[in-house]
Write a protein that holds these residues in place. Sequence first.
Motif, PDB file in Angstrom:
ATOM      1  N   PRO A  66       3.156   0.518 -11.370  1.00  0.00           N
ATOM      2  CA  PRO A  66       3.831  -0.345  -9.890  1.00  0.00           C
ATOM      3  C   PRO A  66       5.750   0.259  -9.700  1.00  0.00           C
ATOM      4  O   PRO A  66       6.005   0.490  -9.260  1.00  0.00           O
ATOM      5  N   GLN A  84       8.836   2.129  -8.530  1.00  0.00           N
ATOM      6  CA  GLN A  84       9.021   3.275  -7.552  1.00  0.00           C
ATOM      7  C   GLN A  84       9.432   4.748  -8.308  1.00  0.00           C
ATOM      8  O   GLN A  84       9.507   4.618  -8.812  1.00  0.00           O
ATOM      9  N   GLU A 142       8.519   1.613   1.079  1.00  0.00           N
ATOM     10  CA  GLU A 142       8.729   0.915   0.298  1.00  0.00           C
ATOM     11  C   GLU A 142       8.587  -0.672  -0.344  1.00  0.00           C
ATOM     12  O   GLU A 142       9.026  -1.380  -1.731  1.00  0.00           O
ATOM     13  N   HIS A 182       7.010  -3.508  -1.079  1.00  0.00           N
ATOM     14  CA  HIS A 182       5.688  -4.748  -1.685  1.00  0.00           C
ATOM     15  C   HIS A 182       4.919  -5.889  -0.954  1.00  0.00           C
ATOM     16  O   HIS A 182       3.599  -4.970  -0.326  1.00  0.00           O
ATOM     17  N   ASP A 183       5.826  -6.250  -0.130  1.00  0.00           N
ATOM     18  CA  ASP A 183       4.380  -7.577   0.209  1.00  0.00           C
ATOM     19  C   ASP A 183       4.474  -6.518   2.087  1.00  0.00           C
ATOM     20  O   ASP A 183       3.295  -7.222   1.906  1.00  0.00           O
ATOM     21  N   GLU A 220       1.538  -4.525   1.122  1.00  0.00           N
ATOM     22  CA  GLU A 220       0.357  -5.331   0.957  1.00  0.00           C
ATOM     23  C   GLU A 220      -0.049  -5.791   2.556  1.00  0.00           C
ATOM     24  O   GLU A 220      -2.249  -5.398   2.619  1.00  0.00           O
ATOM     25  N   HIS A 248      -2.946   0.155  -5.053  1.00  0.00           N
ATOM     26  CA  HIS A 248      -1.766  -0.381  -5.481  1.00  0.00           C
ATOM     27  C   HIS A 248      -0.142   0.782  -5.481  1.00  0.00           C
ATOM     28  O   HIS A 248       0.883   0.447  -6.694  1.00  0.00           O
ATOM     29  N   PRO A 252       3.371   2.174  -4.885  1.00  0.00           N
ATOM     30  CA  PRO A 252       5.018   1.806  -4.871  1.00  0.00           C
ATOM     31  C   PRO A 252       4.722   1.729  -3.369  1.00  0.00           C
ATOM     32  O   PRO A 252       6.445   1.500  -2.660  1.00  0.00           O
TER      33      PRO A 252
END
Length: 192
Positions: A23, A25, A56, A58-59, A62, A94, A96
């Motif tokens: 995860p 960066q 970059e 995360h949400d 996703e 997954h 980052p």
Amino acid sequence: MTRDMNNTIETILRRRSIRAYEPRQVEEDALNTILQAGQYAPSAMGQQPWHFTVIEHHDKLETLQSACKNVFLYSDNAALRETAAKDGYHVFYHAPMLLIISADSYAVAPREDCVLAMENMLLAAASLGIASCWVHSPIILYQSAGGPQTFAEIGVRFPEGHQPYASAVFGYSALPWPDAAPRKPGTVTRIA
Ligand SMILES: Cc1cc2nc3c(=O)[nH]c(=O)nc-3n(C[C@H](O)[C@H](O)[C@H](O)COP(=O)(O)O)c2cc1C
């Protein structure tokens, strides 16, 4: 076959598409070096028609990956549908960071320019021990109905007149660096 080996050739032969990421960066210095490598790619007539978008968050990644996965799941292409339906399949593995290269679609050769810039970046990353994988689904997503809207909803807007042409994820590999898949023989014709 004898081969003149140096660091550049070694990096080219060692680069792999990595499909499992930690995860954490990509470090700032490394990211800047990778971006610079992209900007030093050749471009048709030296136009440098590109723009580099680094995501970059995360949400937001996703959200984008779910939309990309749907594009695969409902694609006309059976292989894409099969891949996306696999248990636990994550379009970005997954990673980052997603990097998209867009360009002015009226440039002389925007697709070629973006592809060359991306290859420079994949190689620069590999030379720094940073993993990457070309992921094409964001490009397909953008071309689909409602695709640009999905990007806009997460705050990704490419410059006016731009189309995205190349995209790849970057990060640190969660697994040992894999060996190269065998290369096809018989792909060279030489007329001396
Ligand atoms: C245009 C293009 C699109 C690709 N799209 C994907 C993709 O969506 N997902 C993926 O996991 N790999 C993708 N790849 C990576 C290839 O699968 C990979 O380069 C190939 O299997 C050879 O493996 P290597 O990169 O480790 O040498 C893509 C590569 C290219 C050039």
